[in-house]
Design a protein around this motif. Structure first.
Motif, PDB file in Angstrom:
ATOM      1  N   ILE A  28     -39.517  -3.950  28.726  1.00 18.53           N
ATOM      2  CA  ILE A  28     -38.095  -4.137  28.422  1.00 18.53           C
ATOM      3  C   ILE A  28     -37.740  -5.616  28.434  1.00 18.53           C
ATOM      4  N   LEU A  29     -38.257  -6.355  29.396  1.00 15.72           N
ATOM      5  CA  LEU A  29     -37.963  -7.781  29.502  1.00 15.72           C
ATOM      6  C   LEU A  29     -38.507  -8.543  28.296  1.00 15.72           C
ATOM      7  N   GLN A  31     -39.333  -7.387  25.284  1.00 21.45           N
ATOM      8  CA  GLN A  31     -38.652  -6.991  24.062  1.00 21.45           C
ATOM      9  C   GLN A  31     -37.238  -7.566  24.012  1.00 21.45           C
ATOM     10  N   GLY A  32     -36.566  -7.622  25.135  1.00 24.23           N
ATOM     11  CA  GLY A  32     -35.223  -8.172  25.171  1.00 24.23           C
ATOM     12  C   GLY A  32     -35.204  -9.662  24.881  1.00 24.23           C
ATOM     13  N   LEU A  35     -36.104 -10.171  20.990  1.00 26.27           N
ATOM     14  CA  LEU A  35     -35.278  -9.504  19.988  1.00 26.27           C
ATOM     15  C   LEU A  35     -34.418 -10.491  19.202  1.00 26.27           C
ATOM     16  N   GLU A  36     -33.868 -11.483  19.870  1.00 24.80           N
ATOM     17  CA  GLU A  36     -33.026 -12.462  19.175  1.00 24.80           C
ATOM     18  C   GLU A  36     -33.840 -13.239  18.143  1.00 24.80           C
TER      19      GLU A  36
END
Length: 54
Positions: A28-29, A31-32, A35-36
């Motif tokens: 999750i970290l 990918q987060g 993502l930008e």
């Protein structure tokens, strides 16, 4: 389902649960944070869309 078996000891069960949570949080970290960058690359504005007529 696997963790409900009696032959898996408590220490092993704790290790499996900890490793699972660690992998999920890491995913999750990462990918987060990326993502930008991916969104900017996919949706960057292009100056050549509309002709200027010059």
């Amino acid at each position: 389902m696997l963790l409900s078996r009696r032959w898996i000891y408590s220490e092993c069960k704790d290790l499996i649960v900890f490793a699972t949570y660690t992998v999920v949080l890491f995913s999750i970290l990462v990918q987060g944070l990326s993502l930008e960058r991916v969104a900017r690359r996919l949706y960057k504005p292009s100056a050549t869309i509309w002709p200027t007529g010059n």
